[in-house]
Design a protein around this motif. Structure first.
Motif, PDB file in Angstrom:
ATOM      1  N   HIS A  71       0.843  -1.191   0.000  1.00 47.33           N
ATOM      2  CA  HIS A  71       0.000   0.000   0.000  1.00 47.33           C
ATOM      3  C   HIS A  71       0.878   1.240   0.000  1.00 47.33           C
ATOM      4  N   ARG A  72       0.424   2.274  -0.682  1.00 52.42           N
ATOM      5  CA  ARG A  72       1.149   3.544  -0.769  1.00 52.42           C
ATOM      6  C   ARG A  72       0.433   4.620   0.045  1.00 52.42           C
ATOM      7  N   LEU A  73       1.220   5.422   0.746  1.00 49.44           N
ATOM      8  CA  LEU A  73       0.664   6.560   1.475  1.00 49.44           C
ATOM      9  C   LEU A  73       0.399   7.706   0.519  1.00 49.44           C
ATOM     10  N   SER A  74      -0.699   8.411   0.736  1.00 44.00           N
ATOM     11  CA  SER A  74      -0.971   9.603  -0.060  1.00 44.00           C
ATOM     12  C   SER A  74      -0.573  10.877   0.678  1.00 44.00           C
TER      13      SER A  74
ATOM     14  N   PHE B 184       3.973   0.274   2.546  1.00 50.10           N
ATOM     15  CA  PHE B 184       3.896  -0.684   3.655  1.00 50.10           C
ATOM     16  C   PHE B 184       2.985  -1.833   3.248  1.00 50.10           C
ATOM     17  N   TYR B 185       3.069  -2.916   3.996  1.00 50.73           N
ATOM     18  CA  TYR B 185       2.298  -4.119   3.674  1.00 50.73           C
ATOM     19  C   TYR B 185       1.206  -4.347   4.710  1.00 50.73           C
TER      20      TYR B 185
ATOM     21  N   GLY C 223      -6.902  -2.093  -3.646  1.00 46.22           N
ATOM     22  CA  GLY C 223      -7.786  -0.937  -3.601  1.00 46.22           C
ATOM     23  C   GLY C 223      -7.648  -0.094  -2.348  1.00 46.22           C
ATOM     24  N   VAL C 224      -8.728   0.586  -2.018  1.00 45.40           N
ATOM     25  CA  VAL C 224      -8.760   1.502  -0.876  1.00 45.40           C
ATOM     26  C   VAL C 224      -8.407   0.751   0.400  1.00 45.40           C
ATOM     27  N   PHE C 225      -7.549   1.379   1.220  1.00 49.10           N
ATOM     28  CA  PHE C 225      -7.167   0.706   2.468  1.00 49.10           C
ATOM     29  C   PHE C 225      -7.435   1.535   3.712  1.00 49.10           C
TER      30      PHE C 225
END
Length: 302
Positions: A170-173, A187-188, A218-220
């Motif tokens: 997952h990527r931080l926005s 991060f995973y 998708g959205v996390f």
């Protein structure tokens, strides 16, 4: 600082073995400290496993935390004894007059149902409405996150072509938001669900802020603009072996299920999986308790 839990709760001995600092009621009352009061609406079928997972995380901060477990009155779990529920759980009717600093609403294996078809949906909506005025911050997990997005913001869920199952990147926005302070840019996190929520609906809703997203899953992680509600669509609280247990359960039931992605070494279910998300899980719970509960809650509730 410790978490305060009932003296005979089965998770207590396991937490002690893991060197998690816990305290029973007798010792806690002797301390002149304003602890945080956290209520957990535990909707998971194997409640004792979820208790242990969440208590482990709540106990890893400098704050003293009092934990209350709540279950639904309109549905009684078949996977935990009535004695356990009667001893360690309360119902909404018994606590609705109280104020809490924080609340956790867990996931539930009912995502194949429409929200209105869940037999405790009416009770669930009453609890979520109550949380707006009686709880400082609410952390919603997996189905609990989808329920919050639907009830509070009108964003529904949709079925996936197959189960999203595994450990995904997952990527931080926005790494400056307090909830993800200290996170890596990537991060995973474990995901285990048959449904998802719309990326476009969330980013176009000014009441919501998307904090992380996955190309595959998708959205996390979503936080409301007023920072009252935090929605996590996966299971950061899971142990290293939880996805393996879910996979074995489904295989034994004859359910057609893929091996969880990016989980078993060499995708071999006979090998021991590693926990690649533990540090970010602890960090998220630490940040939640500190910035969204402790720093925001009144010392004395009116």
């Amino acid at each position: 600082m410790p978490i305060k839990i009932p003296k005979q709760l089965p998770a207590a001995e396991l937490l002690k073995k893991e060197k998690i600092f816990i305290m029973d009621e007798e010792r806690a009352v002797a301390q002149d400290i304003r602890p945080l009061n956290i209520i957990i609406l535990n909707l998971m079928p194997e409640k004792e496993k979820t208790e242990l997972q969440l208590l482990r995380l709540l106990g890893n901060t400098p704050l003293q935390v009092n934990v209350t477990f709540m279950n639904t009155a309109t549905y009684e779990s078949k996977n935990v004894s009535k004695t356990h529920l009667d001893t360690f759980y309360t119902t909404f009717e018994e606590v609705k007059h109280r104020k809490y600093d924080g609340m956790i609403i867990t996931g539930a294996p009912i995502e194949h149902l429409k929200f209105e078809d869940v037999n405790y949906w009416s009770e669930m909506t009453e609890i979520m409405d109550w949380s707006k005025t009686n709880v400082t911050s609410v952390l919603h997990i997996c189905w609990g996150a989808q329920a919050a997005l639907y009830h509070h913001y009108g964003i529904g869920k949709f079925e996936l072509s197959k189960k999203c199952f595994g450990v995904f990147s997952h990527r931080l926005s926005d790494p400056t938001v307090n909830l993800v302070r200290g996170f890596n840019d990537e991060f995973y996190a474990p995901v285990s669900r048959y449904t998802s929520v719309s990326y476009d609906e969330i980013i176009n809703d000014t009441r919501l802020n998307l904090l992380s997203n996955s190309k595959e899953a998708g959205v996390f992680l979503v936080i409301s603009e007023d920072e009252k509600h935090i929605m996590i669509t996966g299971h950061l609280e899971y142990d290293a072996t939880t996805l393996a247990e879910e996979y074995a359960r489904d295989v034994n039931k004859g359910i057609e299920i893929d091996v969880p992605e990016n989980y078993f070494p060499n995708d071999n279910p006979s090998r021991q999986p590693l926990n690649s998300w533990r540090s970010h899980t602890h960090l998220l719970f630490y940040n939640w308790l500190n910035y969204y509960v402790y720093q925001e809650t009144p010392y004395e509730w009116e």
